[in-house]
Design a protein around this motif. Sequence first.
Motif, short mmCIF file in Angstrom:
data_model
loop_
_atom_site.label_atom_id
_atom_site.label_comp_id
_atom_site.label_asym_id
_atom_site.label_seq_id
_atom_site.Cartn_x
_atom_site.Cartn_y
_atom_site.Cartn_z
N LEU A 51 0.82 -1.21 0.00
CA LEU A 51 0.00 0.00 0.00
C LEU A 51 0.86 1.27 0.00
O LEU A 51 0.56 2.23 -0.71
N PHE A 52 1.96 1.26 0.78
CA PHE A 52 2.88 2.40 0.78
C PHE A 52 3.46 2.63 -0.62
O PHE A 52 3.53 3.76 -1.08
N VAL A 53 3.87 1.55 -1.28
CA VAL A 53 4.47 1.70 -2.61
C VAL A 53 3.42 2.17 -3.61
O VAL A 53 3.70 3.02 -4.47
N ALA A 54 2.20 1.65 -3.52
CA ALA A 54 1.15 2.07 -4.45
C ALA A 54 0.83 3.55 -4.30
O ALA A 54 0.73 4.28 -5.30
N PHE A 55 0.67 4.00 -3.06
CA PHE A 55 0.37 5.42 -2.85
C PHE A 55 1.57 6.31 -3.17
O PHE A 55 1.41 7.44 -3.62
N SER A 56 2.77 5.79 -2.94
CA SER A 56 3.96 6.55 -3.30
C SER A 56 4.04 6.75 -4.81
O SER A 56 4.38 7.83 -5.29
N THR A 57 3.71 5.71 -5.56
CA THR A 57 3.69 5.82 -7.01
C THR A 57 2.55 6.73 -7.47
O THR A 57 2.71 7.52 -8.40
N TYR A 58 1.42 6.63 -6.82
CA TYR A 58 0.26 7.43 -7.18
C TYR A 58 0.55 8.93 -7.00
O TYR A 58 0.17 9.75 -7.83
N HIS A 59 1.23 9.27 -5.92
CA HIS A 59 1.53 10.68 -5.64
C HIS A 59 2.87 11.11 -6.21
O HIS A 59 3.28 12.26 -6.00
N GLN A 60 3.55 10.20 -6.90
CA GLN A 60 4.86 10.47 -7.51
C GLN A 60 5.85 11.03 -6.50
O GLN A 60 6.51 12.04 -6.72
N ASP A 61 5.93 10.35 -5.36
CA ASP A 61 6.82 10.74 -4.28
C ASP A 61 7.53 9.47 -3.80
O ASP A 61 6.90 8.43 -3.63
N ALA A 62 8.82 9.55 -3.57
CA ALA A 62 9.59 8.36 -3.22
C ALA A 62 9.66 8.10 -1.72
O ALA A 62 10.28 7.13 -1.30
N GLU A 63 9.02 8.91 -0.90
CA GLU A 63 9.12 8.74 0.55
C GLU A 63 8.52 7.41 1.00
O GLU A 63 9.05 6.76 1.90
N GLY A 64 7.42 7.01 0.41
CA GLY A 64 6.80 5.74 0.78
C GLY A 64 7.68 4.57 0.44
O GLY A 64 7.77 3.60 1.20
N GLN A 65 8.39 4.63 -0.67
CA GLN A 65 9.27 3.54 -1.06
C GLN A 65 10.49 3.47 -0.15
O GLN A 65 10.97 2.38 0.17
#
Length: 106
Positions: A51-65
């Motif tokens: 879920l973190f990676v999906a939302f990180s990709t959705y918001h185009q932000d690498a913090e979740g990854q």
Amino acid sequence: MNNILNQIGIENYIFLSVILFCIGVFGVLYRRNAIIVFMSIEIMLNAVSLLFVAFSTYHQDAEGQVFVFFSMAVAAAEVAVGLAILVSIFRNVGSITIDNLKNLKG
């Protein structure tokens, strides 16, 4: 990368994460083997990481990854320590079922 997210849809990632998390919760609640409980906890952690990676990709932000990278390192250490404790308990008690581990209290 965002093209893949547009094709599949973030709803499917959320749905898969919820299913994986529920499988992990049911494994923790209904299984009595300590190794199965550890595996269920890992499934729950992987669902949250997905879920973190999906939302990180959705918001185009690498913090979740980045957070997922560090949480996977902590999870690996947790598994190593947990399995070492279970091996020690198995050598002393002869079983690793949760019901038998309740007798180890003070």
